[in-house]
Design a protein around this motif. Structure first.
Motif, PDB file in Angstrom:
ATOM      1  N   ASN A  65       0.816  -1.217   0.000  1.00  0.00           N
ATOM      2  CA  ASN A  65       0.000   0.000   0.000  1.00  0.00           C
ATOM      3  C   ASN A  65       0.852   1.272   0.000  1.00  0.00           C
ATOM      4  O   ASN A  65       0.407   2.327   0.453  1.00  0.00           O
ATOM      5  CB  ASN A  65      -0.942   0.011   1.208  1.00  0.00           C
ATOM      6  CG  ASN A  65      -0.209   0.084   2.541  1.00  0.00           C
ATOM      7  OD1 ASN A  65       0.935  -0.354   2.652  1.00  0.00           O
ATOM      8  ND2 ASN A  65      -0.865   0.622   3.555  1.00  0.00           N
ATOM      9  N   ASP A 126      -5.067   1.635   4.439  1.00  0.00           N
ATOM     10  CA  ASP A 126      -5.363   0.201   4.526  1.00  0.00           C
ATOM     11  C   ASP A 126      -4.268  -0.599   3.829  1.00  0.00           C
ATOM     12  O   ASP A 126      -3.883  -0.276   2.700  1.00  0.00           O
ATOM     13  CB  ASP A 126      -6.712  -0.115   3.857  1.00  0.00           C
ATOM     14  CG  ASP A 126      -7.860   0.600   4.545  1.00  0.00           C
ATOM     15  OD1 ASP A 126      -7.990   0.451   5.770  1.00  0.00           O
ATOM     16  OD2 ASP A 126      -8.608   1.320   3.855  1.00  0.00           O
ATOM     17  N   ILE A 226      -6.091  -7.637  11.009  1.00  0.00           N
ATOM     18  CA  ILE A 226      -5.628  -6.256  10.864  1.00  0.00           C
ATOM     19  C   ILE A 226      -5.179  -5.739  12.226  1.00  0.00           C
ATOM     20  O   ILE A 226      -5.883  -5.911  13.229  1.00  0.00           O
ATOM     21  CB  ILE A 226      -6.744  -5.342  10.314  1.00  0.00           C
ATOM     22  CG1 ILE A 226      -7.126  -5.763   8.896  1.00  0.00           C
ATOM     23  CG2 ILE A 226      -6.330  -3.882  10.357  1.00  0.00           C
ATOM     24  CD1 ILE A 226      -6.027  -5.542   7.875  1.00  0.00           C
ATOM     25  N   ASP A 228      -4.493  -2.456  14.387  1.00  0.00           N
ATOM     26  CA  ASP A 228      -4.914  -1.061  14.382  1.00  0.00           C
ATOM     27  C   ASP A 228      -3.768  -0.163  14.841  1.00  0.00           C
ATOM     28  O   ASP A 228      -3.265  -0.301  15.964  1.00  0.00           O
ATOM     29  CB  ASP A 228      -6.126  -0.891  15.317  1.00  0.00           C
ATOM     30  CG  ASP A 228      -6.778   0.476  15.182  1.00  0.00           C
ATOM     31  OD1 ASP A 228      -6.226   1.332  14.463  1.00  0.00           O
ATOM     32  OD2 ASP A 228      -7.843   0.677  15.786  1.00  0.00           O
ATOM     33  N   LEU A 275      -3.798   1.406   9.327  1.00  0.00           N
ATOM     34  CA  LEU A 275      -3.878  -0.012   9.663  1.00  0.00           C
ATOM     35  C   LEU A 275      -2.672  -0.757   9.093  1.00  0.00           C
ATOM     36  O   LEU A 275      -2.103  -0.357   8.079  1.00  0.00           O
ATOM     37  CB  LEU A 275      -5.168  -0.607   9.112  1.00  0.00           C
ATOM     38  CG  LEU A 275      -6.471   0.116   9.486  1.00  0.00           C
ATOM     39  CD1 LEU A 275      -7.661  -0.565   8.836  1.00  0.00           C
ATOM     40  CD2 LEU A 275      -6.644   0.196  10.998  1.00  0.00           C
ATOM     41  N   GLU A 277      -1.145  -4.888   8.322  1.00  0.00           N
ATOM     42  CA  GLU A 277      -1.413  -6.323   8.321  1.00  0.00           C
ATOM     43  C   GLU A 277      -0.951  -6.894   9.658  1.00  0.00           C
ATOM     44  O   GLU A 277       0.128  -6.549  10.159  1.00  0.00           O
ATOM     45  CB  GLU A 277      -0.643  -7.001   7.195  1.00  0.00           C
ATOM     46  CG  GLU A 277      -1.370  -7.069   5.876  1.00  0.00           C
ATOM     47  CD  GLU A 277      -2.469  -8.121   5.893  1.00  0.00           C
ATOM     48  OE1 GLU A 277      -2.167  -9.318   5.985  1.00  0.00           O
ATOM     49  OE2 GLU A 277      -3.651  -7.719   5.820  1.00  0.00           O
ATOM     50  N   ALA A 474     -14.319  -4.258  12.700  1.00  0.00           N
ATOM     51  CA  ALA A 474     -14.461  -2.857  12.300  1.00  0.00           C
ATOM     52  C   ALA A 474     -15.077  -2.038  13.425  1.00  0.00           C
ATOM     53  O   ALA A 474     -14.672  -0.889  13.663  1.00  0.00           O
ATOM     54  CB  ALA A 474     -15.308  -2.764  11.038  1.00  0.00           C
ATOM     55  N   ARG A 477     -12.517  -1.200  16.062  1.00  0.00           N
ATOM     56  CA  ARG A 477     -11.618  -0.111  15.640  1.00  0.00           C
ATOM     57  C   ARG A 477     -12.286   1.244  15.825  1.00  0.00           C
ATOM     58  O   ARG A 477     -11.648   2.200  16.283  1.00  0.00           O
ATOM     59  CB  ARG A 477     -11.192  -0.314  14.182  1.00  0.00           C
ATOM     60  CG  ARG A 477     -10.159  -1.415  14.012  1.00  0.00           C
ATOM     61  CD  ARG A 477      -9.532  -1.387  12.642  1.00  0.00           C
ATOM     62  NE  ARG A 477     -10.423  -1.899  11.607  1.00  0.00           N
ATOM     63  CZ  ARG A 477     -10.544  -3.180  11.281  1.00  0.00           C
ATOM     64  NH1 ARG A 477      -9.840  -4.099  11.927  1.00  0.00           N
ATOM     65  NH2 ARG A 477     -11.364  -3.567  10.308  1.00  0.00           N
TER      66      ARG A 477
END
Length: 724
Positions: A65, A126, A226, A228, A275, A277, A474, A477
């Motif tokens: 990313n 992301d 994920i 955070d 975020l 991985e 989600a 988060r």
């Protein structure tokens, strides 16, 4: 608001306090709205310069990313196409990208002002599913190749600036691809993660006190794969309770009429967590923060190549500060003593390492402070070519204001004089650090972490992963305190829109309290007391944390249980020998022994300069400016390139180290003609005079060169040592 006449001090204070409270709430409302709009952008960043996307890492064979952008120079900025490009890489350590160019006076800003083309490596909020740290390093190599290809006429390879976490990424990339980068500037970058001083630097104990990285794995599983970045931001904030809980919000409340723009600018960056991985973050926590495997050569790339920082051929500049509680000087510099046991090993490895120590600036100030940008970063940008020419060794960069009596001020760019002073490993060790017993404690903590992580993955992880849904992850988060405190004061909260209208009324009828109001003085005293109390709480917490860590992991029983207790004094952890490297160095030394009489006038001039300047143990930008002036006086078809000049300077330095007496006696063989000798001596005198008065030893050496090249009566030379 009706006119109350001339209020008494109590009325005056409470009117002001109430008005400040409304304005304070309105600033928090603005902050929440800005964060919501900022995070809704496709590629949120806080750059104050116009970016032009060149490469999108999501399209690579190993997608990431990250992206490469060109910084479009402002209209009043002139870029020199022959100057080496700069690439600023921001840290993906919880916050979003752009901190390296958030202000005009910034790392990007000073590079542009110095005439360098500038590029920026940022990232999206992301991650690409499955991306790894190795993929990121591979992408950064592609970015550097692309930038170099865009500047074929530049005098040197691209400069890489790595802020904090980005620094160790580009060091890994440079160790695997040493042919790519030019000088590497590490700003607040930790590379030796266990290092520090007792009574300070408590963050290094955190992994051990928590039992290791099993909590990182749990956070990744609870996030549905994920991790955070808000967890990392909360970690940073917890280090300074007084500032986080009280000083920052009170400073806004106390100065709400003037502080809002600065507050909102910084919070835009601070309030946009990204975020990672879960696998990325786990690798970082296991191998770096707790394992400390980078500087000891224990990491390997995807193709099983060992990541050895000794492979880096580019100059490495380390910028750290005594005021940095996240990356203290020991964590920024002790990788050097992990790699090398003797000063001569740095030279043998061909590495040029420069460091500078700021006395007070904090971690974030290294990247965002305008004063730091215009002084330290500005001087590094101006003198990067000088650093690139320096022969192998360890140096400290000393930056001082130009004094009225400084010689040859016309050779200095700007207000500051940039000087490099020779240093040794003893200077790094003198900064303080761990002893072998402390390292054994950290090694024990790393073993315990591995055990607890294995237990978590075996006993709990399957159940956690089966329970957590993408929707639940989600929601967790969004409910993180570091996100919720922004959203709760935004217009998403139905109680906040009326605050905007009330704030407008307050601004129209604002009645600030008099500075000498006794109740204002009482408020400020109470604020000071609260800050002192919170600071004491934080200090007590840190003392307990350190005591628990040292006691727990210093236990001979625990050390024995994890297979480390031998009852003998442990050896310091250091990178292992590399037989291939040693063989290469031996071949180079053998080849060097045949090159004393090889070369011509340029080699003779450089050898003579190094010989005369060696006893000074320093070099400054005046000598470099004179060297560049002499170089530019040469016809284009005979002008030596920057790269070739660097090769020649390094070779002549190594010849003098190898056998100084033989190297000096060979000088007449390099310049046989009288006219060439006169030209060499003229250039030498100009270079020597540029930096002011020589020491007595330097004068004696200059006189000897003049004698050898035929301008003085010969006299028996005084015996000299090879390392003078």
């Amino acid at each position: 608001m009706p006119d109350l006449g001339v209020p008494n001090p109590v009325q005056e204070y409470w009117i002001d306090a109430w008005q400040r409270g409304i304005l304070f709430l309105d600033v928090l409302r603005q902050r929440g709205n800005i964060a919501r709009a900022h995070n809704a952008r496709p590629a949120p960043n806080v750059l104050s310069f116009e970016p032009e996307l060149l490469l999108d890492g999501r399209t690579f064979d190993h997608p990431v990313n990250y992206g490469l952008v060109r910084i479009v120079p402002p209209p009043d900025t002139r870029i020199d196409p022959q100057k080496r490009p700069f690439i600023v890489v921001d840290p993906r350590a919880g916050h979003g990208p752009g901190i390296g160019g958030m202000k005009h006076d910034s790392e990007i800003g000073v590079a542009l002002q110095a005439g360098h083309p500038c590029y920026f490596v940022g990232f999206l909020p992301d991650p690409v599913p499955g991306q790894t740290v190795g993929d990121v390093c591979r992408a950064e190599a592609i970015f550097v190749e692309a930038v170099a290809a865009r500047h074929p006429d530049a005098e040197g390879k691209p400069v890489l600036i790595g802020n904090c976490q980005a620094g160790w990424q580009i060091m890994m990339m440079a160790a695997l691809r040493p042919d790519l980068p030019g000088p590497i500037l590490l700003a607040g970058t930790p590379l030796s993660y266990w290092a520090g001083v007792r009574g300070k630097n408590p963050l290094r104990y955190l992994g051990g006190v928590l039992g290791g990285t099993c909590w990182t794995a749990l956070a990744g599983d609870m996030g549905g794969g994920i991790f955070d970045g808000a967890h990392l931001i909360a970690n940073f904030e917890s280090m300074n309770l007084a500032n986080t809980v009280w000083q920052k919000p009170y400073n806004l409340y106390a100065k709400v009429d003037t502080e809002a723009p600065r507050f909102l600018e910084f919070e835009t960056w601070w309030g946009s967590p990204v975020l990672l991985e879960a696998g990325e973050m786990q690798w970082i926590a296991d191998n770096l923060f707790v394992g400390n495997r980078l500087a000891t050569g224990e990491l390997r790339s995807g193709d099983d190549t060992r990541i050895d920082l000794r492979n880096i051929r580019s100059p490495i500049i380390v910028f750290c500060s005594w005021g940095d509680d996240i990356t203290p000087p020991q964590q920024a510099l002790d990788w050097i003593t992990d790699l090398y046991a003797e000063d001569s090993e740095i030279v043998a490895a061909g590495q040029t390492i420069v460091y500078t120590l700021h006395q007070s600036i904090g971690h974030l100030g290294i990247f965002v402070s305008g004063k730091v940008a215009t002084k330290e970063h500005g001087e590094f940008a101006t003198c990067m070519d000088m650093i690139d020419l320096m022969p192998p060794g360890l140096y400290e960069a000393v930056i001082t204001e130009v004094a009225p009596d400084t010689g040859n001020p016309e050779l200095i760019q700007g207000r500051y004089l940039f000087r490099l002073e020779a240093r040794g490993l003893a200077d790094i060790r003198a900064l303080g650090g761990n002893d072998a017993a402390d390292d054994l404690r950290f090694a024990t903590a790393a073993r315990v972490s591995e055990i607890n992580l294995g237990l978590y993955r075996t006993l709990l992880a399957p159940a956690v992963r089966a329970t957590v849904t993408p929707e639940a992850a989600a929601a967790l988060r969004q409910l993180h305190p570091n996100r919720l405190r922004f959203a709760a004061f935004s217009d998403e909260n139905p109680l906040m829109p009326p605050v905007a209208a009330l704030a407008e009324t307050v601004r129209a009828t604002r009645r600030p309290v008099a500075p000498d109001n006794p109740l204002l003085a009482l408020e400020q005293a109470a604020s000071s007391w609260i800050s002192t109390w919170l600071h004491a709480c934080g200090t007590a917490r840190d003392i307990v944390t350190e005591h628990v860590f040292l006691t727990t992991y210093g236990s001979p029983l625990l050390q024995a249980l994890v297979g480390l207790g031998t009852g003998e004094q442990p050896e310091p952890r250091r990178i292992e020998r590399d037989l291939l490297r040693e063989a290469t160095e031996a071949r180079r030394d053998a080849d060097l022994a045949t090159r004393f009489e090889t070369g011509g006038p340029p080699e003779a001039a450089i050898r003579a300069l190094v010989y005369v300047r060696l006893p000074e143990h320093s070099a400054d930008e005046r000598g470099f400016s004179m060297l560049q002036a002499i170089r530019k006086e040469q016809p284009l078809d005979r002008r030596i390139s920057q790269a070739r000049l660097k090769e020649m300077l390094t070779e002549q330095f190594l010849l003098l180290r190898h056998d100084q007496e033989r190297a000096v006696r060979a000088l007449p063989a390099l310049v046989a003609e009288a006219a060439q000798r006169r030209a060499v001596l003229a250039a030498l005198r100009r270079l020597v005079a540029a930096t002011g008065t020589l020491s007595e030893e330097g004068k004696r050496r200059l006189a000897r060169i003049e004698t050898l090249l035929g301008t003085r009566e010969s006299s028996p030379p005084k015996q000299e040592t090879a390392n003078a």
